[in-house]
Design a protein around this motif. Structure first.
Motif, mmCIF file in Angstrom:
data_model
loop_
_atom_site.group_PDB
_atom_site.id
_atom_site.type_symbol
_atom_site.label_atom_id
_atom_site.label_comp_id
_atom_site.label_asym_id
_atom_site.label_seq_id
_atom_site.Cartn_x
_atom_site.Cartn_y
_atom_site.Cartn_z
ATOM 1 N N GLY A 241 -10.122 6.184 -5.255
ATOM 2 C CA GLY A 241 -11.120 5.077 -5.243
ATOM 3 C C GLY A 241 -11.391 3.582 -5.023
ATOM 4 O O GLY A 241 -11.944 2.546 -5.057
ATOM 5 N N ARG A 242 -9.984 2.934 -5.096
ATOM 6 C CA ARG A 242 -9.933 1.550 -5.150
ATOM 7 C C ARG A 242 -9.573 0.669 -3.819
ATOM 8 O O ARG A 242 -8.509 0.644 -3.924
ATOM 9 N N PRO A 243 -9.816 0.357 -2.246
ATOM 10 C CA PRO A 243 -10.118 0.207 -1.782
ATOM 11 C C PRO A 243 -8.937 -0.652 -1.153
ATOM 12 O O PRO A 243 -8.754 -2.221 -2.264
ATOM 13 N N ARG A 244 -7.812 -0.586 -1.332
ATOM 14 C CA ARG A 244 -6.828 -2.118 -0.637
ATOM 15 C C ARG A 244 -6.694 -1.614 0.779
ATOM 16 O O ARG A 244 -6.809 -1.200 2.042
ATOM 17 N N VAL A 245 -6.085 -3.462 0.792
ATOM 18 C CA VAL A 245 -5.172 -3.922 2.670
ATOM 19 C C VAL A 245 -3.395 -4.087 2.141
ATOM 20 O O VAL A 245 -2.955 -4.961 1.478
ATOM 21 N N GLN A 246 -2.491 -3.195 2.691
ATOM 22 C CA GLN A 246 -1.585 -3.176 3.136
ATOM 23 C C GLN A 246 -0.574 -4.191 4.462
ATOM 24 O O GLN A 246 -1.144 -3.325 5.268
ATOM 25 N N LEU A 247 0.125 -4.697 3.904
ATOM 26 C CA LEU A 247 0.810 -5.845 5.505
ATOM 27 C C LEU A 247 1.661 -4.978 5.925
ATOM 28 O O LEU A 247 3.063 -4.992 4.600
ATOM 29 N N PHE A 248 2.386 -4.592 6.907
ATOM 30 C CA PHE A 248 3.885 -4.134 7.315
ATOM 31 C C PHE A 248 4.425 -4.814 7.917
ATOM 32 O O PHE A 248 3.786 -4.893 8.882
ATOM 33 N N LEU A 249 5.768 -4.734 7.985
ATOM 34 C CA LEU A 249 7.096 -5.120 9.214
ATOM 35 C C LEU A 249 6.752 -3.839 10.174
ATOM 36 O O LEU A 249 6.547 -2.530 9.723
ATOM 37 N N GLU A 250 6.967 -3.927 11.850
ATOM 38 C CA GLU A 250 7.136 -3.196 12.347
ATOM 39 C C GLU A 250 8.158 -1.666 11.742
ATOM 40 O O GLU A 250 7.867 -0.678 12.101
ATOM 41 N N SER A 251 8.752 -2.335 11.299
ATOM 42 C CA SER A 251 9.656 -1.019 10.650
ATOM 43 C C SER A 251 8.833 -0.607 9.437
ATOM 44 O O SER A 251 9.575 0.855 9.396
ATOM 45 N N GLY A 252 8.021 -0.988 9.135
ATOM 46 C CA GLY A 252 6.968 0.782 8.147
ATOM 47 C C GLY A 252 7.337 -0.148 6.832
ATOM 48 O O GLY A 252 6.425 0.424 5.714
ATOM 49 N N ALA A 253 8.190 -1.436 6.827
ATOM 50 C CA ALA A 253 8.470 -2.490 5.585
ATOM 51 C C ALA A 253 7.263 -2.839 5.079
ATOM 52 O O ALA A 253 6.316 -3.907 5.805
ATOM 53 N N ARG A 254 7.261 -3.166 4.049
ATOM 54 C CA ARG A 254 5.776 -3.342 2.965
ATOM 55 C C ARG A 254 6.075 -4.859 2.810
ATOM 56 O O ARG A 254 7.299 -5.178 2.706
ATOM 57 N N VAL A 255 5.584 -5.262 3.206
ATOM 58 C CA VAL A 255 5.621 -7.259 3.416
ATOM 59 C C VAL A 255 4.718 -7.786 2.144
ATOM 60 O O VAL A 255 4.654 -8.694 1.854
ATOM 61 N N GLY A 256 3.711 -7.090 1.749
ATOM 62 C CA GLY A 256 2.904 -7.885 1.196
ATOM 63 C C GLY A 256 1.142 -7.241 1.119
ATOM 64 O O GLY A 256 1.170 -6.126 1.855
#
Length: 341
Positions: free
Chosen positions: A109-124
């Motif tokens: 229930g905790r909203p978050r936003v995640q940033l990914f490269l085109e490969s699917g690797a998380r960068v933030g």
């Protein structure tokens, strides 16, 4: 006599300009083949990178896939899970021109936003404070709050009217940059839930600069903002296709017995996007899409046909100008047919 002819000509011009624009039919010209699209459970967003690769956000499977331009086997690049780099209860997806993408979800229930490269690797990624605004839903799916994210590359824009502004901008590292856009008067300022629901909307980047804000429900309106966050204009969304909605939309909501009961607010807008020339496309709850030019004048009324009549739940313009829609991830040539006004 000359004055009489001039007056008659003016009346004729006014009569012609008042005529409703004909409805254009756009037929699918491609997209994901049925044998690939049928592998997904719920295509909530389908976008295409400059390479031609497709990126599919399957909301029900809580997964993001890439599909090569050659339309071979889909590849899972972000899977379901609570830990960083995975998603749980995802609500929104958007890709920037540099092929990075963001996903909004809500583990525990905790909203978050995640940033990914085109490969699917998380960068933030970063967490958002819990939204106190009521959700506006369409077909059982949240389309307000963190259900609507516009990712431009340097920034993310989210509709969070409980902050007192229509648009809230975050940096990719989660820093609050600014909030702008005055809430519109609704006549329901005494009922906070209704007032906020009627001030939620879709945020659309204008390739010509600035942003559009399209109100999801209530009186059909949209606004245009410049890069500095100043409102350029506000326009009513109107047409014969919306007459029934305008006549029947509720103006009174009963008092709720308990605070956890939220008002039912039915949206009039399903999706919105801007093409390369800055024209704003607004897909409505009725099966038509209105197209407005950068000056705010309505230029076209469009119906989509794919395997059958098609009501877009999302709109996205690919780098080559092709319009992609869901469900189904169909492709359309958005240019007017020869002879169309």
């Amino acid at each position: 006599m000359r004055a009489a002819w001039a007056a008659a000509g003016l009346l004729l011009l006014l009569h012609v300009s008042a005529q409703p624009r004909p409805v254009e039919t756009l037929k699918s010209v491609g997209g994901l083949p049925a044998h690939i699209a049928g592998r997904f459970e719920d295509i909530a967003a389908c976008q295409r990178a400059p390479s031609g690769d497709y990126y599919v956000f399957d909301r029900r499977a809580q997964t993001v896939f890439s599909v090569p331009a050659a339309l071979s086997q889909p590849k899972e690049i972000v899977g379901v899970g609570v830990e960083p780099g995975r998603v749980l209860r995802p609500s929104a997806f958007d890709m920037a021109s540099d092929r990075r993408f963001v996903i909004a979800d809500a583990p525990y229930g905790r909203p978050r936003v995640q940033l990914f490269l085109e490969s699917g690797a998380r960068v933030g990624g970063f967490e958002l404070s819990r939204s106190t605004a009521p959700n506006v839903t369409l077909d059982g799916v949240v389309v307000s709050g963190v259900g609507s994210v516009e990712f431009t590359g340097p920034s993310l824009f989210i509709s969070l009217p409980e902050t007192g502004a229509l648009i809230t901008e975050y940096s990719v590292d989660g820093r609050l940059v600014r909030s702008f856009g005055e809430l519109r008067p609704t006549g329901h300022e005494g009922d906070r839930d209704v007032h906020l629901a009627l001030n939620t909307g879709r945020i659309v980047r204008n390739p010509e600069g600035g942003l559009y804000f399209v109100f999801l429900s209530g009186a059909p309106l949209y606004r245009k903002y410049d890069e500095a966050g100043r409102m350029v204009f506000e326009r009513h969304i109107q047409g014969a296709e919306l007459d029934d909605y305008v006549r029947s939309r509720p103006n009174v909501w009963p008092k709720r017995a308990t605070p956890d009961v939220i008002p039912l607010v039915v949206p009039v807008v399903r999706a919105a996007a801007a093409d390369g020339a800055g024209n704003l496309w607004i897909a409505l709850s009725v099966p038509v899409t209105y197209v407005y030019d950068p000056a705010g004048e309505r230029q076209r009324v469009v119906r989509f046909v794919a395997a059958g009549p098609h009501a877009p739940a999302s709109l996205d313009f690919a780098p080559d100008g092709t319009l992609l829609t869901t469900p189904g991830c169909y492709a359309f040539d958005p240019r007017p047919a020869a002879g169309a006004r």
